[in-house]
Design an enzyme around this catalytic site. Structure first.
Site, PDB file in Angstrom:
ATOM      1  N   GLU A 131       0.826  -1.198   0.000  1.00  0.00           N
ATOM      2  CA  GLU A 131       0.000   0.000   0.000  1.00  0.00           C
ATOM      3  C   GLU A 131       0.866   1.257   0.000  1.00  0.00           C
ATOM      4  OE1 GLU A 131      -2.629  -0.350   3.291  1.00  0.00           O
ATOM      5  OE2 GLU A 131      -3.619  -2.141   2.503  1.00  0.00           O
ATOM      6  N   PRO A 173       9.857 -15.245  -0.465  1.00  0.00           N
ATOM      7  CA  PRO A 173       8.709 -15.364   0.451  1.00  0.00           C
ATOM      8  C   PRO A 173       8.143 -14.003   0.806  1.00  0.00           C
ATOM      9  CG  PRO A 173      10.761 -15.696   1.637  1.00  0.00           C
ATOM     10  CD  PRO A 173      11.133 -15.593   0.185  1.00  0.00           C
ATOM     11  N   ARG A 174       6.844 -13.981   1.037  1.00  0.00           N
ATOM     12  CA  ARG A 174       6.185 -12.735   1.434  1.00  0.00           C
ATOM     13  C   ARG A 174       6.729 -12.241   2.767  1.00  0.00           C
ATOM     14  NH1 ARG A 174       1.780  -9.684   0.287  1.00  0.00           N
ATOM     15  NH2 ARG A 174       0.608  -8.783   2.020  1.00  0.00           N
ATOM     16  N   MET A 189      14.889  -7.400   1.809  1.00  0.00           N
ATOM     17  CA  MET A 189      13.833  -6.409   1.612  1.00  0.00           C
ATOM     18  C   MET A 189      14.165  -5.485   0.454  1.00  0.00           C
ATOM     19  SD  MET A 189      11.150  -6.664   3.348  1.00  0.00           S
ATOM     20  CE  MET A 189      10.589  -5.056   2.784  1.00  0.00           C
ATOM     21  N   GLU A 215      14.196  -5.786  -2.802  1.00  0.00           N
ATOM     22  CA  GLU A 215      14.964  -6.215  -3.970  1.00  0.00           C
ATOM     23  C   GLU A 215      14.136  -7.054  -4.945  1.00  0.00           C
ATOM     24  OE1 GLU A 215      19.594  -6.155  -2.893  1.00  0.00           O
ATOM     25  OE2 GLU A 215      18.585  -7.997  -2.232  1.00  0.00           O
ATOM     26  N   ASN A 272       0.131  -9.246  -5.918  1.00  0.00           N
ATOM     27  CA  ASN A 272       0.100  -8.208  -6.952  1.00  0.00           C
ATOM     28  C   ASN A 272       0.876  -8.654  -8.191  1.00  0.00           C
ATOM     29  OD1 ASN A 272       0.119  -5.885  -8.453  1.00  0.00           O
ATOM     30  ND2 ASN A 272       1.254  -4.660  -6.981  1.00  0.00           N
ATOM     31  N   PRO A 273       0.203  -8.837  -9.340  1.00  0.00           N
ATOM     32  CA  PRO A 273       0.902  -9.281 -10.547  1.00  0.00           C
ATOM     33  C   PRO A 273       1.489  -8.144 -11.376  1.00  0.00           C
ATOM     34  CG  PRO A 273      -1.430  -9.161 -10.999  1.00  0.00           C
ATOM     35  CD  PRO A 273      -1.251  -8.730  -9.548  1.00  0.00           C
ATOM     36  N   LEU A 274       1.304  -6.909 -10.937  1.00  0.00           N
ATOM     37  CA  LEU A 274       1.715  -5.778 -11.766  1.00  0.00           C
ATOM     38  C   LEU A 274       3.229  -5.643 -11.868  1.00  0.00           C
ATOM     39  CD1 LEU A 274      -0.964  -3.209 -10.571  1.00  0.00           C
ATOM     40  CD2 LEU A 274      -0.841  -4.325 -12.809  1.00  0.00           C
ATOM     41  N   GLU A 275       3.945  -5.917 -10.749  1.00  0.00           N
ATOM     42  CA  GLU A 275       5.406  -5.790 -10.801  1.00  0.00           C
ATOM     43  C   GLU A 275       6.025  -6.754 -11.813  1.00  0.00           C
ATOM     44  OE1 GLU A 275       6.833  -3.978  -6.528  1.00  0.00           O
ATOM     45  OE2 GLU A 275       6.528  -6.143  -6.658  1.00  0.00           O
TER      46      GLU A 275
END
Length: 438
Positions: free
Chosen positions: A67, A269-270, A310, A312, A336-339
């Site tokens: 966000e 991993p998230r 983080m 990268e 999120n698939p946009l990246e």
């Protein structure tokens, strides 16, 4: 406001006030678990650690890293309009990302606990002229205090997941009493807009998803060159933003394809704090793991490159042309698939993409993304894309085209915000002010 809703909200505020004396103990316990910044924990009870600049100020709250990055372009536009920006987040990870990725003239603080003593102390110091929440952030005590002080709160890039909407529907009177206090809701989609209206918000407009407007995640070119050289001619694929259970799936896919493809699997991993657990699981299966956090080199024997660092994601996605987006095989709502799309990756995902429903619909319609239902189907999809560069490149091109077609949400959002921001810009340009921190 109905009597029942009023009683419920008063009870919530009273519980916050009653529990406030225990806030120090609560924050100390969280700090021991690495969930709070020990040096800055007083910000969580409303004590500022930065100077409030003179002039108009907009408070932007973003709960998560995603966000926060989504509204980075919006904050940039506010600064261009000579409006001071205070960003609050709630996690250590997001604070670290803010210091690394955001403009130096955006002030960052941890968000105060949703208890009236903390909220009032925070607002007394910062005196924001406008509060902007991102996606679905509704905090009852904060919202009521903003409303009491006649500080408008706008929700941008707003969305309500199926689960959240159903939960609010169970308490319609409370929902209406809260959502009706919002000055405006700027929703991601028509479906989200309809849901916010049903819950009592007004006015509500649709802008699209401003995450489309964010810049491609950056990376260090020198570091990318080093890893490219280490990988050499090996084929690669990435499993990104994985949730618990999906790393095991990625390992299964790797082992199924290894004898034929000799590929390198990149797993990001998230939650990077799970990296030790993930590595142990991989090595127990006989897989060789290189970890980014240890600067392990990628050798010809490396099976898994574990992206436990983080900020990268731009590096990891540039090392491949095939990206599986996690949180989608384990009913978590999707990632999120946009990246990956904007960086030219063919996108694969599990079926649970409720949080990004419209985005996936656009990508799938254009042929940029494919949904898989299980590990076997994922393995077949990765294998096919590795062996069919024409299809892979068509998917990548379609993804970049889809992202371009979806742009426009930022300009729509800024236009909707004009009644709130234009007077602040005029005020800023008519009176002298000092820079943040002076």
């Amino acid at each position: 406001m109905s009597a029942l809703a009023q009683i419920a909200l008063i009870a919530y505020r009273c519980a916050g006030i009653a529990g406030y004396p225990c806030a120090g103990l609560f924050l100390n316990l969280r700090a021991r678990r690495g969930k709070e910044d020990r040096a800055r924990k007083m910000e969580r009870v409303g004590y500022a650690s930065a100077n409030r600049p003179r002039g108009p100020l907009v408070w932007v709250h973003a709960a998560s890293v995603g966000e926060m990055m989504a509204v980075s372009t919006l904050m940039r536009e506010l600064r261009r309009a000579d409006i001071n920006v205070l960003l609050t987040t709630g996690t250590v990870t997001s604070a670290e990302m803010a210091s690394n990725r955001l403009q130096v003239d955006v002030i960052h603080q941890y968000v105060p606990l949703d208890a009236l003593p903390a909220v009032r102390r925070f607002l007394d110091y910062w005196h924001p002229d406008l509060a902007i929440g991102v996606e679905s952030e509704i905090w009852p005590a904060t919202l009521s205090e903003l409303n009491r002080r006649k500080i408008p709160q706008v929700l941008v890039n707003a969305r309500l997941s199926d689960r959240s909407f159903k939960r609010w529907q169970k308490h319609p009177l409370v929902a209406h009493s809260l959502f009706s206090q919002l000055a405006m809701v700027i929703a991601q989609s028509d479906l989200d807009a309809e849901r916010f209206r049903d819950l009592g918000a007004w006015p509500v407009i649709t802008s699209g998803n401003i995450k489309v407007e964010t810049d491609a995640p950056p990376c260090d070119p020198a570091l990318l060159s080093v890893y490219d050289a280490q990988i050499g001619h090996r084929k690669t694929w990435a499993a990104t933003s994985t949730a618990e259970g999906e790393e095991k799936v990625a390992a299964m896919v790797h082992r199924a394809l290894k004898a034929h493809m000799g590929q390198l699997t990149i797993i990001v991993p998230r939650h990077i704090e799970r990296a030790d657990e993930i590595e142990a699981m991989m090595t127990a299966q006989g897989l060789t793991v290189a970890r980014r956090s240890r600067n392990d080199p990628i050798t010809p024997d490396t099976d898994i490159f574990l992206g436990d660092s983080m900020g990268e994601m731009g590096l990891y996605l540039r090392l491949t042309e095939i990206a599986f987006v996690g949180r989608s095989l384990v009913a978590k709502g999707g990632g999120n698939p946009l990246e990956p799309a904007v960086l030219g990756c063919a996108v694969l995902s599990g079926p649970h993409v409720e949080n990004f429903r419209d985005t996936y619909q656009a990508l799938v319609k254009k042929g940029a993304a494919r949904l898989v239902r299980d590990a076997e189907m994922l393995a077949k999809g990765v294998h096919f894309l590795m062996n069919n560069p024409v299809t892979r490149h068509k998917m990548a091109d379609a993804g970049m085209e889809t992202v371009q077609d979806m742009r426009g949400a930022l300009s729509a959002t800024m236009k909707a915000l004009e009644p709130f921001t234009h007077p602040l810009t005029m005020q800023a340009r008519l009176e002298p002010r000092t820079a943040a921190g002076e």
